[in-house]
Design an enzyme around this catalytic site. Structure first.
Site, PDB file in Angstrom:
ATOM      1  N   SER A  12      38.970  24.480  -2.124  1.00 42.99           N
ATOM      2  CA  SER A  12      38.516  23.857  -3.372  1.00 42.99           C
ATOM      3  C   SER A  12      37.116  23.274  -3.239  1.00 42.99           C
ATOM      4  O   SER A  12      36.414  23.133  -4.223  1.00 42.99           O
ATOM      5  CB  SER A  12      39.460  22.723  -3.776  1.00 42.99           C
TER       6      SER A  12
ATOM      7  N   ARG B 148      34.265  19.577 -10.270  1.00 42.75           N
ATOM      8  CA  ARG B 148      35.170  20.695 -10.041  1.00 42.75           C
ATOM      9  C   ARG B 148      34.750  21.895 -10.884  1.00 42.75           C
ATOM     10  O   ARG B 148      34.822  23.037 -10.449  1.00 42.75           O
ATOM     11  CB  ARG B 148      36.600  20.304 -10.402  1.00 42.75           C
TER      12      ARG B 148
ATOM     13  N   ASP C 114      44.035  18.817 -14.132  1.00 41.81           N
ATOM     14  CA  ASP C 114      44.820  18.185 -13.066  1.00 41.81           C
ATOM     15  C   ASP C 114      45.388  16.827 -13.466  1.00 41.81           C
ATOM     16  O   ASP C 114      46.305  16.312 -12.843  1.00 41.81           O
ATOM     17  CB  ASP C 114      43.962  18.015 -11.814  1.00 41.81           C
TER      18      ASP C 114
ATOM     19  N   PHE D 250      40.438  10.732  -2.986  1.00 42.62           N
ATOM     20  CA  PHE D 250      40.831  10.452  -1.596  1.00 42.62           C
ATOM     21  C   PHE D 250      39.636   9.945  -0.785  1.00 42.62           C
ATOM     22  O   PHE D 250      39.773   9.073   0.070  1.00 42.62           O
ATOM     23  CB  PHE D 250      41.413  11.712  -0.951  1.00 42.62           C
TER      24      PHE D 250
ATOM     25  N   ARG E  64      30.341  21.601  -6.910  1.00 42.42           N
ATOM     26  CA  ARG E  64      31.000  21.816  -5.612  1.00 42.42           C
ATOM     27  C   ARG E  64      30.536  23.144  -4.999  1.00 42.42           C
ATOM     28  O   ARG E  64      30.485  23.286  -3.782  1.00 42.42           O
ATOM     29  CB  ARG E  64      32.524  21.774  -5.731  1.00 42.42           C
TER      30      ARG E  64
ATOM     31  N   GLU F  59      43.312  12.099   5.444  1.00 37.65           N
ATOM     32  CA  GLU F  59      41.932  11.705   5.127  1.00 37.65           C
ATOM     33  C   GLU F  59      41.451  10.535   5.969  1.00 37.65           C
ATOM     34  O   GLU F  59      40.285  10.482   6.380  1.00 37.65           O
ATOM     35  CB  GLU F  59      41.815  11.347   3.637  1.00 37.65           C
TER      36      GLU F  59
ATOM     37  N   HIS G   7      35.671  17.143  -7.318  1.00 41.72           N
ATOM     38  CA  HIS G   7      36.618  16.562  -8.279  1.00 41.72           C
ATOM     39  C   HIS G   7      36.239  15.126  -8.655  1.00 41.72           C
ATOM     40  O   HIS G   7      37.092  14.253  -8.794  1.00 41.72           O
ATOM     41  CB  HIS G   7      38.053  16.625  -7.745  1.00 41.72           C
TER      42      HIS G   7
END
Lengths: 278, 314
Positions: free
Chosen positions: B38, B168, B118, B84, B11, B59, B110
């Site tokens: 993030s 992530r 998470d 998402f 990321r 989204e 992610h």
């Protein structure tokens, strides 16, 4: 205010638009007459008066955009596009046929003048927000008109899009709500009450007006009025309409959401539309 | 992780490359969904606010807005998490991006098991397979920092919908700045004809480690980085079938409909070749250390070695 003659000629055009809608759906024996007819007057006013468009150059970057978020009523859009010369009017009779540019729901890759493909409810307004933000960022003067149904406001994404339109101060975005009070299964109030839509859009932060969506004088006047609004707010016009407007047996009848008239019904429908709407 | 140093999360690579792209090309936009921090797009916001939108936690709306921008010639990168970006906005991607062939990129952090702490809700393990089924969509995951930077740039240069997936957490550095990538073409990292290990993303390292272990036993494994699972590099899979016979696929993704399934489709239609799929075994993750999550699903070099040997005996 628009000239009276404008209103008179638009009323006449709206009769032609309604006849074409019925002819297309009758020929295809498939399609959505009810919501096409409820939106016909506003669509006529947009395509034969309000919008800054060039049928010879559908992709003109400075054109006003139109999004039919309630994509199933595409017969009314196709009719307006055909009558404005985006394609040969004869194409109208190919609605829903294999190979046609006039798909069952609007396809921008096939049909000139369609600014975005639609058909899945709730999504068109977000696309309009994107187009309107782009105009703001690039100093373009075009406006974006998005037609949504009242039933369609049951989709949560509509309200996501309104939030974004308010955040980005899109006074170049005009949300048109065709409030005909019916949806696929039944009356909106039975299926899922949408409440006071004008109050909802106002509460979200839109500059909101309510009109009779079949009174061409009111339609023209409200469009004229919204053109001068520069209030850093998106515009919302809630149109009280009648599903199936212009054909007695279709008016306010849930069944006529998505079925085609038979021979006798078609003849009667054309006669009634020709007899005029008052 | 013997020969490879730990590198940055991919990321981070996205954040750096999208910033460079935005400077190079004013048509490049970022559409954030309140996960800019993030997803490393805050520098983009700071340096290029005119090319940046944050539409909040919406989204589906973000995808539609991106489609609207794309109809006007912009190149928007919708930026969110894999869960998402592949599921919450899936139908919007289908209707407003892929069907009208619009130039929208869905850029997701992610992906896979790297958001380990998470838990299952934030571990996007089905995403690449889901996106793979939609016409006109390209699906990519880079293995490390440099792979991701290069692939993000390649995606921006491709006129069409692309799904990009990032990690992530930090992943080992495999490539250097000189590495070249072509969308839809696998990278050959190690030549061998005894067995082929085809992997992508954060678990490409598992394939490389397995190949080293196999080498110690005199088994020469081919290693392919299949960073693009759609369009799949059919030729590279076919060559692996012809040259090696047996293929082990390794992915940080459910074994259903991801890289392993894509390779299985080629094998089945060819009627030749043998396959073992290593990946997430049709189960959700949980909050646990990343390496534990991999172990629980058998996504390890030792398991890949055993699978390769098993294939060679078949």
């Amino acid at each position: 205010m628009a000239e009276r003659s404008d209103v008179a000629s638009l009323k006449q055009k709206a009769i032609e638009v309604r006849k074409n809608i019925l002819k297309m759906i009758y020929t295809a024996q498939s399609g959505h007459p009810g919501g096409s007819l409820s939106a016909a007057d506003m669509m006529t006013a947009l395509y034969f008066g309000e919008m800054n468009i060039d049928p010879d150059n559908p992709g003109w970057d400075d054109r006003d955009r139109f999004i039919l978020s309630k994509g199933h009523v595409c017969p009314v859009l196709y009719t307006c596009l055909g009558m404005r010369g985006y394609f040969d009017e004869k194409e109208l009779l190919t609605l829903r046929k294999e190979g046609s540019i006039l798909q069952g729901h609007p396809d921008m890759k096939r049909c000139p003048g369609v600014d975005i493909s639609t058909g899945s409810l709730g999504q068109g307004l977000s696309v309009g927000v994107g187009m309107a933000i782009r105009a703001k960022r690039d100093d373009k003067d075009y406006r974006v008109f998005v037609l949504i149904g009242d039933g369609e406001t049951q989709e949560g994404q509509i309200w996501e899009a309104v939030q974004a339109a308010v955040k980005y101060e899109l006074d170049n975005l005009v949300i048109l709500v065709d409030q005909n009070n019916l949806q696929n299964d039944n009356c909106c109030d039975v299926v899922m009450p949408t409440g006071d839509l004008a109050m909802k859009f106002r509460a979200f932060g839109c500059h909101t007006e309510q009109i009779d969506g079949h009174d061409m004088e009111q339609v023209v006047a409200v469009l004229e009025k919204t053109r001068s609004w520069k209030g850093e707010k998106p515009v919302c016009i809630v149109m009280k309409t009648i599903k199936g407007r212009g054909v007695s047996y279709m008016e306010n009848v849930v069944k006529w959401h998505g079925v085609a008239p038979n021979d006798a019904e078609y003849i009667q429908a054309i006669e009634e539309v020709e007899a005029g709407l008052q | 992780m013997s020969n490879y140093k730990m590198g940055l999360p991919t990321r981070d690579a996205y954040g750096e490359e999208i910033l460079a792209l935005g400077h190079d090309n004013p048509l490049v936009y970022v559409v954030d969904c309140d996960v800019g921090k993030s997803c490393k797009t805050i520098p983009f916001l700071q340096e290029l606010p005119q090319q940046y939108l944050n539409v909040g936690i919406s989204e589906q709306n973000a995808c539609g807005i991106a489609a609207g921008l794309a109809t006007c010639g912009k190149i928007p990168f919708v930026t969110t998490y894999a869960v998402f970006g592949s599921m919450r906005m899936l139908e919007q991607i289908r209707q407003e991006v892929c069907y009208p062939c619009l130039n929208v990129k869905i850029a997701c952090s992610h992906g896979g098991l790297t958001p380990a702490n998470d838990g299952a809700s934030h571990q996007g393990i089905e995403d690449m397979g889901i996106l793979r089924t939609i016409p006109n969509m390209t699906v990519i995951m880079g293995a490390d920092y440099w792979a991701t930077r290069k692939l993000v740039r390649a995606a921006a240069e491709l006129d069409g919908a692309v799904y990009l997936r990032f990690t992530r957490d930090g992943v080992p550095a495999i490539y250097d700045e000189a590495a070249a990538f072509t969308i839809g073409k696998a990278n050959l990292l190690r030549e061998g004809t005894d067995v082929a290990l085809i992997a992508n993303g954060d678990v490409l390292i598992v394939a490389l480690e397995a190949a080293e272990l196999l080498e110690q036993e005199g088994i020469h494994a081919r290693v392919l980085d299949m960073h693009t699972i759609k369009p799949l590099d059919h030729e590279a899979v076919l060559a692996a079938i012809n040259d090696c016979g047996g293929i082990v696929t390794i992915e940080d993704h459910t074994i259903i409909n991801g890289l392993g399934s894509a390779v299985a489709e080629v094998i089945a239609e060819e009627g030749r070749g043998k396959l073992v799929r290593i990946g997430i075994n049709d189960q959700f993750g949980e909050s646990a250390p990343y390496h534990r999550l991999l172990e629980k699903n058998g996504i390890t070099a030792a398991h890949a070695v055993a699978a390769a040997k098993r294939l060679m005996k078949r």
